[in-house]
Enzyme design. Sequence first.
Site, PDB file in Angstrom:
ATOM      1  N   HIS A  99      -0.875   5.870  -3.643  1.00 48.32           N
ATOM      2  CA  HIS A  99      -0.513   4.548  -4.153  1.00 48.32           C
ATOM      3  C   HIS A  99      -1.680   3.621  -3.846  1.00 48.32           C
ATOM      4  CE1 HIS A  99       1.113   0.640  -4.537  1.00 48.32           C
ATOM      5  NE2 HIS A  99       1.115   0.430  -3.245  1.00 48.32           N
TER       6      HIS A  99
ATOM      7  N   ASN B 244      -3.010  -3.778  -6.656  1.00 46.73           N
ATOM      8  CA  ASN B 244      -1.874  -2.936  -6.282  1.00 46.73           C
ATOM      9  C   ASN B 244      -0.772  -3.199  -7.308  1.00 46.73           C
ATOM     10  OD1 ASN B 244       0.653  -2.237  -5.226  1.00 46.73           O
ATOM     11  ND2 ASN B 244       0.084  -2.676  -3.105  1.00 46.73           N
TER      12      ASN B 244
ATOM     13  N   CYS C 275       6.639   0.652  -4.030  1.00 46.52           N
ATOM     14  CA  CYS C 275       5.435   1.475  -4.146  1.00 46.52           C
ATOM     15  C   CYS C 275       5.709   2.971  -4.048  1.00 46.52           C
ATOM     16  CB  CYS C 275       4.428   1.016  -3.114  1.00 46.52           C
ATOM     17  SG  CYS C 275       4.039  -0.735  -3.342  1.00 46.52           S
TER      18      CYS C 275
END
Lengths: 322, 322
Positions: free
Chosen positions: B248, B278, B115
């Site tokens: 993020h 995500n 990430c």
Amino acid sequence: MTDIYINDIGTALGSLREQNDAQSLGQAEADCLRIVDKTGIRSRPVAAEHEYSSDLACTATNALLTETGTVATDVGALLVCTQTPDHLIPGVSSRVHGRLGFPKSCFVLDINQGCSGFVIGTQVMTNWLRATGGSGILVNADTYSKLVRPHDLTTRVIFGDAATATMLSTRRGGFRVVHCRSFADGSGYDAFVARGSALRNDQHQQAGIYMDGPGILNFALQAVPDAITQTLADVNRSLGDIRMVLFHQANRFIIGQLAKKLKLAKEQTPCNYSDLGNTVSASIPLLLKEQMNQLQPGDLVLTVGFGVGLSWGAALLERVKD
Amino acid sequence: MTDIYINDIGTALGSLREQNDAQSLGQAEADCLRIVDKTGIRSRPVAAEHEYSSDLACTATNALLTETGTVATDVGALLVCTQTPDHLIPGVSSRVHGRLGFPKSCFVLDINQGCSGFVIGTQVMTNWLRATGGSGILVNADTYSKLVRPHDLTTRVIFGDAATATMLSTRRGGFRVVHCRSFADGSGYDAFVARGSALRNDQHQQAGIYMDGPGILNFALQAVPDAITQTLADVNRSLGDIRMVLFHQANRFIIGQLAKKLKLAKEQTPCNYSDLGNTVSASIPLLLKEQMNQLQPGDLVLTVGFGVGLSWGAALLERVKD
């Protein structure tokens, strides 16, 4: 442009040793003799069952820290080049960072390259250090033995498991990085591929490494001399200026053919494959470490990587006074 | 120091869509409602059975080339950030290079980050372009759905499969890369790990992603604000100067907590997780692409990645006139 130096190299070998003989390989003696004769590889270090790239990487990095008297908290970047990580998520660099106590401010990254991984890692690290200063460690660590298909003699007898940890910094000493250049040809993706090794469903084929040997040979004999010419031309140099060419230690046959094509003398192309095998991206730094004390300040050394990807490149180094 | 710009972004989503509802997940409705409420994620793009990171990477890169009128042979560097490659050997970048016809002179490399991979990829590419000039493409591509354990709702409902291809170059337009900073803490290796995903023998555990949710949350709430403070301090800026903070897109809860701690207004932290989930290192460029036209020349945007490794960092960008 800030000069960057390769100051020193730490090394680690897989803790087991496999001989390329009939008994160890479970193959006919004539086949083994023929293969040893062609590859020049008699034995190879192999990782133990529960020994992984992260273990070899930590051992090599620890050796480097000890030899250079460096404390981990002073290192600004940690780059691990591997194609055989412990896990896909996270990278081996994360394991090394945590085990050896590198600082939170450290730049930490895994890169994925095979036999060109020392040249490409040097490019990435050199760019990094030019932007930030300080020092960084480039680790090259692989355990291809875990992906070799045991009955595929053409790859099994070649690959050795090893790691190196190379200190690069703005501090003069060792080798100055004069110039790097790298190349790629993804149309050769399938010439060297580890089937069933990550997410792609390759269930129709046995998992493991597949190598198109003749294809890789033809590619290397064409691409490597061209890459050398271009890399040297970039800095107005020619092969006549070069004291040593350190080829990726693919095997005796391919290095012999390259040396012949480039009209290089035997003493200009030292080799160490006979009891290390092809240690993927660690092969050049292993050889560079061995040759470090044979070289005089001012000597130019050209390191040349080539292989899977396809990917290839050269890094021109100048030995400087320590 | 040469200025580097993020000129444009191409995107691709996994071709299937999974709803976070009781029927799709085969779970109790109350559990699903609670999870949707906490994560804010209603549905996610998921790669089809034979759709891999290389496919999403090629689609996103093709979109970028088309949108920007770029021919592949003009691109000097191709960096693919992925933790879910088709194979361990070679990298996804090799496949993209071969399929889309990039030139042999192109610098081609896979990097492994989760990430924080957009920030770290931007750092690597920015350093590269400062050394060489020209243009490069940073691809962020992952298919975490292939590593999620189907019955582990805490991860399954979160991750979406996607790719982005970001054009960076010395040509003014889009966003100027003002400053990047990244951090790591390998002592948190086990807080987010995909067991059985590569070479390590984790046979005592079911293969797949294991996430220590509370551990990651605590880490993020501490590390992210510190990283933001340090990144901005490096360039004598403070949060008051920033028009938008693009986090993020981990999930609603974690972003909400971060925004609250940093006293950021809702309009300063746009989000797109609700129907993307995500998407690992693609989440920031997906959001940046969406927000590009909402921003005025001179606006400062701080992008912030954090996750597996542990690894985190921030990239400060300035919207410039196209």
